[in-house]
Design a protein around this motif. Structure first.
Motif, short mmCIF file in Angstrom:
data_model
loop_
_atom_site.label_atom_id
_atom_site.label_comp_id
_atom_site.label_asym_id
_atom_site.label_seq_id
_atom_site.Cartn_x
_atom_site.Cartn_y
_atom_site.Cartn_z
N GLU A 113 0.84 -1.21 0.00
CA GLU A 113 0.00 0.00 0.00
C GLU A 113 0.87 1.26 0.00
O GLU A 113 0.62 2.20 -0.76
N MET A 131 2.60 1.68 -3.35
CA MET A 131 1.69 2.22 -4.36
C MET A 131 1.64 3.75 -4.27
O MET A 131 1.69 4.44 -5.29
N VAL A 180 -1.52 -6.27 -6.66
CA VAL A 180 -2.03 -5.15 -7.44
C VAL A 180 -2.49 -5.58 -8.83
O VAL A 180 -3.39 -4.98 -9.41
N TYR A 187 2.71 -0.13 -12.96
CA TYR A 187 1.85 0.67 -12.07
C TYR A 187 2.35 2.11 -12.00
O TYR A 187 1.56 3.05 -12.10
N THR A 244 -7.33 2.61 -4.77
CA THR A 244 -6.09 1.93 -5.09
C THR A 244 -5.69 0.87 -4.07
O THR A 244 -4.59 0.33 -4.16
N PRO A 277 -4.83 -2.45 -2.41
CA PRO A 277 -4.53 -3.75 -3.03
C PRO A 277 -5.57 -4.80 -2.66
O PRO A 277 -6.12 -4.79 -1.58
#
Length: 149
Positions: A70, A73, A106, A113, A133, A135
């Motif tokens: 997370e 990301m 993901v 990404y 977003t 996961p």
């Protein structure tokens, strides 16, 4: 029926597990392992893992990796760090393991990404972006439609 001492012990265990979960959330970038986390709450690693899974639906290592992904990301969406820099920033020691786990959670490799996420999330409030977003583990992903031959 459970006895009062057993129920009280269960509540104490849940409080300890919550403390460990909070530690993982805070210290996700630090080197954490199940044995050290279990030692911190005076449980064996096996008992700790079983209790954590019962309480939170996934083993402690999977929970830690989800937190790391997370955060990765979010760092990749910023676009100012390379995938390798992000890997080490979130506490992963192996780029291969990081990439594999990222892809598993993901659905695309971290490099893809990073390339796709920045323009797609432009102008979106961060509170909405976090939910969109998040996961999804394989067990949570919708099952594919059956194919008829």
């Amino acid at each position: 029926m459970t006895s009062k001492p057993a129920a009280a012990q269960h509540l104490r265990d849940l409080a300890l597990l919550r403390r460990v979960r909070d530690r993982i959330d805070r210290e996700y970038a630090q080197p954490l392992d199940v044995e050290a986390l279990a030692r911190g709450v005076n449980m064996s690693a096996g008992h700790f893992s079983r209790q954590f899974r019962l309480a939170y639906g996934e083993p402690p290592y999977a929970y830690l990796m989800t937190r790391r992904i997370e955060r990765a990301m979010a760092l990749l969406r910023r676009g100012d760090l390379s995938v390798t820099e992000v890997c080490f920033a979130v506490g992963c020691a192996s780029l291969g393991t990081f990439s594999s786990r990222f892809t598993e959670l993901v659905g695309v490799p971290p490099s893809v990404y990073r390339r796709q996420a920045a323009p797609a999330k432009a102008g979106m409030p961060s509170c909405v972006e976090k939910q969109v977003t998040k996961p999804i583990r394989n067990r949570e992903a919708p099952a594919p439609e059956p194919r008829l031959a």
